[in-house]
Design a protein around this motif. Sequence first.
Motif, PDB file in Angstrom:
ATOM      1  N   GLY A 532     -54.073  37.851  32.580  1.00 21.63           N
ATOM      2  CA  GLY A 532     -53.310  37.406  33.733  1.00 21.63           C
ATOM      3  C   GLY A 532     -51.819  37.620  33.577  1.00 21.63           C
ATOM      4  N   GLU A 533     -51.075  36.878  34.381  1.00 24.87           N
ATOM      5  CA  GLU A 533     -49.637  37.089  34.494  1.00 24.87           C
ATOM      6  C   GLU A 533     -48.908  36.906  33.165  1.00 24.87           C
ATOM      7  OE1 GLU A 533     -46.034  34.823  36.849  1.00 24.87           O
ATOM      8  OE2 GLU A 533     -47.931  35.149  37.912  1.00 24.87           O
ATOM      9  N   ALA A 534     -49.259  35.876  32.411  1.00 30.56           N
ATOM     10  CA  ALA A 534     -48.547  35.617  31.158  1.00 30.56           C
ATOM     11  C   ALA A 534     -48.730  36.756  30.169  1.00 30.56           C
ATOM     12  CB  ALA A 534     -49.028  34.301  30.544  1.00 30.56           C
ATOM     13  N   ILE A 535     -49.935  37.333  30.118  1.00 34.13           N
ATOM     14  CA  ILE A 535     -50.202  38.435  29.193  1.00 34.13           C
ATOM     15  C   ILE A 535     -49.461  39.688  29.633  1.00 34.13           C
ATOM     16  CG2 ILE A 535     -51.979  39.905  28.185  1.00 34.13           C
ATOM     17  CD1 ILE A 535     -52.129  37.015  27.244  1.00 34.13           C
ATOM     18  N   LEU A 536     -49.555  40.021  30.924  1.00 34.66           N
ATOM     19  CA  LEU A 536     -48.906  41.240  31.397  1.00 34.66           C
ATOM     20  C   LEU A 536     -47.395  41.147  31.236  1.00 34.66           C
ATOM     21  CD1 LEU A 536     -49.034  43.998  32.657  1.00 34.66           C
ATOM     22  CD2 LEU A 536     -49.155  42.930  34.919  1.00 34.66           C
ATOM     23  N   THR A 537     -46.822  39.983  31.533  1.00 33.38           N
ATOM     24  CA  THR A 537     -45.381  39.806  31.373  1.00 33.38           C
ATOM     25  C   THR A 537     -44.976  39.998  29.917  1.00 33.38           C
ATOM     26  OG1 THR A 537     -45.316  38.252  33.230  1.00 33.38           O
ATOM     27  CG2 THR A 537     -43.453  38.209  31.718  1.00 33.38           C
ATOM     28  N   ALA A 538     -45.781  39.472  28.996  1.00 34.59           N
ATOM     29  CA  ALA A 538     -45.478  39.625  27.572  1.00 34.59           C
ATOM     30  C   ALA A 538     -45.650  41.062  27.115  1.00 34.59           C
ATOM     31  CB  ALA A 538     -46.369  38.692  26.753  1.00 34.59           C
ATOM     32  N   GLU A 539     -46.606  41.773  27.707  1.00 30.47           N
ATOM     33  CA  GLU A 539     -46.770  43.180  27.334  1.00 30.47           C
ATOM     34  C   GLU A 539     -45.586  44.014  27.812  1.00 30.47           C
ATOM     35  OE1 GLU A 539     -50.544  44.738  26.199  1.00 30.47           O
ATOM     36  OE2 GLU A 539     -51.265  44.093  28.166  1.00 30.47           O
ATOM     37  N   ARG A 540     -44.994  43.594  28.904  1.00 31.38           N
ATOM     38  CA  ARG A 540     -43.833  44.312  29.424  1.00 31.38           C
ATOM     39  C   ARG A 540     -42.543  43.898  28.723  1.00 31.38           C
ATOM     40  NH1 ARG A 540     -45.911  43.788  35.748  1.00 31.38           N
ATOM     41  NH2 ARG A 540     -47.063  45.777  35.790  1.00 31.38           N
ATOM     42  N   ASP A 541     -42.569  42.755  28.047  1.00 30.11           N
ATOM     43  CA  ASP A 541     -41.398  42.260  27.321  1.00 30.11           C
ATOM     44  C   ASP A 541     -41.875  41.638  26.019  1.00 30.11           C
ATOM     45  OD1 ASP A 541     -39.096  41.112  26.356  1.00 30.11           O
ATOM     46  OD2 ASP A 541     -38.768  39.767  28.059  1.00 30.11           O
ATOM     47  N   ALA A 542     -41.868  42.428  24.959  1.00 32.60           N
ATOM     48  CA  ALA A 542     -42.424  41.991  23.678  1.00 32.60           C
ATOM     49  C   ALA A 542     -41.660  40.831  23.067  1.00 32.60           C
ATOM     50  CB  ALA A 542     -42.459  43.158  22.700  1.00 32.60           C
ATOM     51  N   THR A 543     -40.446  40.542  23.541  1.00 35.29           N
ATOM     52  CA  THR A 543     -39.716  39.385  23.006  1.00 35.29           C
ATOM     53  C   THR A 543     -40.407  38.079  23.367  1.00 35.29           C
ATOM     54  OG1 THR A 543     -38.283  39.179  24.963  1.00 35.29           O
ATOM     55  CG2 THR A 543     -37.530  40.643  23.181  1.00 35.29           C
ATOM     56  N   LEU A 544     -41.309  38.115  24.332  1.00 30.01           N
ATOM     57  CA  LEU A 544     -42.057  36.912  24.694  1.00 30.01           C
ATOM     58  C   LEU A 544     -43.198  36.647  23.718  1.00 30.01           C
ATOM     59  CD1 LEU A 544     -42.171  37.433  28.562  1.00 30.01           C
ATOM     60  CD2 LEU A 544     -40.681  35.910  27.260  1.00 30.01           C
ATOM     61  N   LEU A 545     -43.384  37.556  22.764  1.00 32.27           N
ATOM     62  CA  LEU A 545     -44.343  37.356  21.664  1.00 32.27           C
ATOM     63  C   LEU A 545     -43.549  37.380  20.360  1.00 32.27           C
ATOM     64  CD1 LEU A 545     -47.184  39.721  22.941  1.00 32.27           C
ATOM     65  CD2 LEU A 545     -47.205  37.218  22.963  1.00 32.27           C
ATOM     66  N   PRO A 546     -42.777  36.306  20.088  1.00 29.11           N
ATOM     67  CA  PRO A 546     -41.822  36.336  18.966  1.00 29.11           C
ATOM     68  C   PRO A 546     -42.457  36.383  17.588  1.00 29.11           C
ATOM     69  CG  PRO A 546     -41.940  34.141  19.950  1.00 29.11           C
ATOM     70  CD  PRO A 546     -42.702  35.045  20.854  1.00 29.11           C
ATOM     71  N   VAL A 547     -43.736  36.041  17.457  1.00 28.63           N
ATOM     72  CA  VAL A 547     -44.391  36.071  16.151  1.00 28.63           C
ATOM     73  C   VAL A 547     -44.855  37.487  15.804  1.00 28.63           C
ATOM     74  CG1 VAL A 547     -46.382  35.262  14.827  1.00 28.63           C
ATOM     75  CG2 VAL A 547     -45.080  33.655  16.237  1.00 28.63           C
ATOM     76  N   THR A 548     -45.549  38.131  16.723  1.00 27.52           N
ATOM     77  CA  THR A 548     -46.122  39.453  16.442  1.00 27.52           C
ATOM     78  C   THR A 548     -45.368  40.588  17.115  1.00 27.52           C
ATOM     79  OG1 THR A 548     -47.612  39.350  18.348  1.00 27.52           O
ATOM     80  CG2 THR A 548     -48.406  38.414  16.258  1.00 27.52           C
ATOM     81  N   GLY A 549     -44.559  40.265  18.104  1.00 25.05           N
ATOM     82  CA  GLY A 549     -43.933  41.330  18.873  1.00 25.05           C
ATOM     83  C   GLY A 549     -44.937  42.180  19.616  1.00 25.05           C
ATOM     84  N   GLY A 550     -46.155  41.641  19.761  1.00 27.35           N
ATOM     85  CA  GLY A 550     -47.212  42.384  20.430  1.00 27.35           C
ATOM     86  C   GLY A 550     -47.912  43.387  19.545  1.00 27.35           C
TER      87      GLY A 550
END
Length: 729
Positions: A532-550
């Motif tokens: 959903g939205e949270a995953i797609l947004t994080a895939e478009r902005d890897a800073t939203l996954l600060p542990v793994t960077g995606g």
Amino acid sequence: MRSASGNGFDSSDSFAVSGAAEGTTRLHDIPPSITPSHGDDSHLLSRIASPADVKALAPNELAELCREIRATLLAYGHQHGGHIGSNLGMVEATVALHRVFDSPRDRIVFDVSHQSYVHKMLTGRAAAYLDPDRFSEVTGFTNPDESKHDQFVLGHTGTSISLACGLAKTRDMEGPNSGIGNVIAVIGDGSLSSGVAFEGLNNAAEQGGNLIIVFNDNEMSIAGDFGGMYGPLARLRASGGTAQPNLFNAFGLDYRYVEAGNDVSALVAAFEEVRDIDHPVVVHIHTLKGAGYDGEETHADRQTASASPVSFDSPTGVHPTDNVNHSEPWHSDHCNLSDHEPHEGQCEASHWQNPDAAIGKPDDPRKHYGKMAMAALEPRFAAEPGLVVISPATPGSNGITHEFRERAGAHYVDTGITESHAVAYAAGIARAGGTPVVATTASFFQRAYDQFFQEMSLNRSRVTVLDFLGGLSGSDNTHSGAYDVTMFSNIPGATMLVPTSARDYLADLAWATAPAGSADAPAGPVVIRVPGEAILTAERDATLLPVTGGQIADRPQSTSLPVSVSSASGGISAATVRGTVSVTAQRAGVRHMLDWRVNQTGSHVAIIGLGNAYPLAEQTAAALSDDYGITATVIDPRQCTSLDSDVLESLRDGHQQVITLEDGQLEGGWGEKVTAYYANHHVSDGSRNPRVLNFGAAKEFTDRVSLGELNERYGLTVEQVTEAITRCF
């Protein structure tokens, strides 16, 4: 791109309706006298406070009212969006219904109730369509909380006749004191294909008594009409209602046909003829979906409708169009326009119109990941004749594009609005050795619950289900996917995967659809919750996954999964999904697919984020590290069918808290199973029994509440989760 000018409700002579091509603007020539203007009593619509006001109009004012309503719908679609096409086709019919019948004593049940915008305008809610400041006052569907003229909250389909039978039954049993007069079910725009509609027709004929079924035949469903009943319906239209077989007569029902379904005078006459009738009758009206849109060039060498502006000098405000009665496979008009640019007639894009403010924005998660899935499946069609994608209507909403359908040929099936049939049909394909993939929206799958248990899971059918819009969203109360995990994850024999990246999503799809007999293929059905939205947004902005960077390193990469496709099918490429996964890894067995993934090993706190809640897990871990010096363990469970006891047992050492995050209903959901695990496996050493905190949604219906507000309400924010964790130390 269309001009943004002229979208307001002012006194200008015209306003933008649809764009033919980049840099052009098409205009409807709407006389100033009928341009909607909220608060101006010189316009008929602004003076309509109830159906009584419709009855009070002079006969020659009805067409004027229809033109004003049509202009209002067109402008409302540009500013707010919605189910504009079906309502444009129902303008005259709805005006005629309220001219003839006496709502709410006469009960009108709309199905699909996304056809009810005009009904709302005529029952005291016109300002919600005329005044942009009030657009949010009404839902897109009937709702008794809004008005006594709305009978039910209806956002799905096919049930109006059954509901009307129930209303009529009580009226007939209670007699004159029931307070109920005529009972009218308004069905159509694809809803007649739903199986429950035929159950209602069957009951209506047996029950008898006053029951009026208005069938809105606009020659469309969501993406075209599919099914054997549409040939006889076309012959009925061509014959003026006299052809046989007549499926309504076959049920034992009386039948009337109205060819001029966009002529208010003809409809008033037809409804007056059946008012107070003493037996069930079907009034079949032939309307034009999207009536009033300007036709645009949609194919290199043809136009689907007149290139000239629509003239509102005609009696109906609808101009002739030639994009009907097609013979090509997908029953469409070759229309590849976006949702921002629908046009008149059999145009799939006119079913749902996005507001102009959405022009140029990237695909939402449904379209993005839907296109990605179709791009991964399409190269397999040639070698796998049994691989079939099944959509029970609404394909475009889920990224199943016109172009994909045309190229897929027999590998794609639209069953119409028939979720129960679609799942049972898929089970039949699977039993024969095929590989079915059923794709639709989470809330629609509720309609197939019995088939998920019986035909699919009890029979261990190799069916793959793509579950779109699962979890929390800003949807209305009839389209919430907050209950999908509680439903799918508790069906015996079914596996529910909850990927948190495009890479895992494609790997899950490849594993679930491994051909029958393949080594390590799943033994039964697999449900994949589309990110959903949270995953797609994080895939478009890897800073939203600060542990793994995606970046996840526990799966080998190769180019063996074909995901690079042409721009015609959506432009999804290998670069978009940040790497691919080897087929060996994808099909490495059930145990591998159900293992939880530990993305960061820490102490004191373990945070397990399911699906769309996984980015919150990483963000919370980062906050704990930055603000409190705590390195939390971060876990992506990847599925919600079973618990990974090895991981849960490993957390006993060095972890005082286990946090579960899920963007779905908490009660009966996934997180409580983790709590139950530790409660049921209590050990004597109290220091090795971590405390579990569950975060998720309340058991409630929500209606058009933004995702951000829902997350705040349910404590699904970094600040709220962090505060709860630290408060417990």
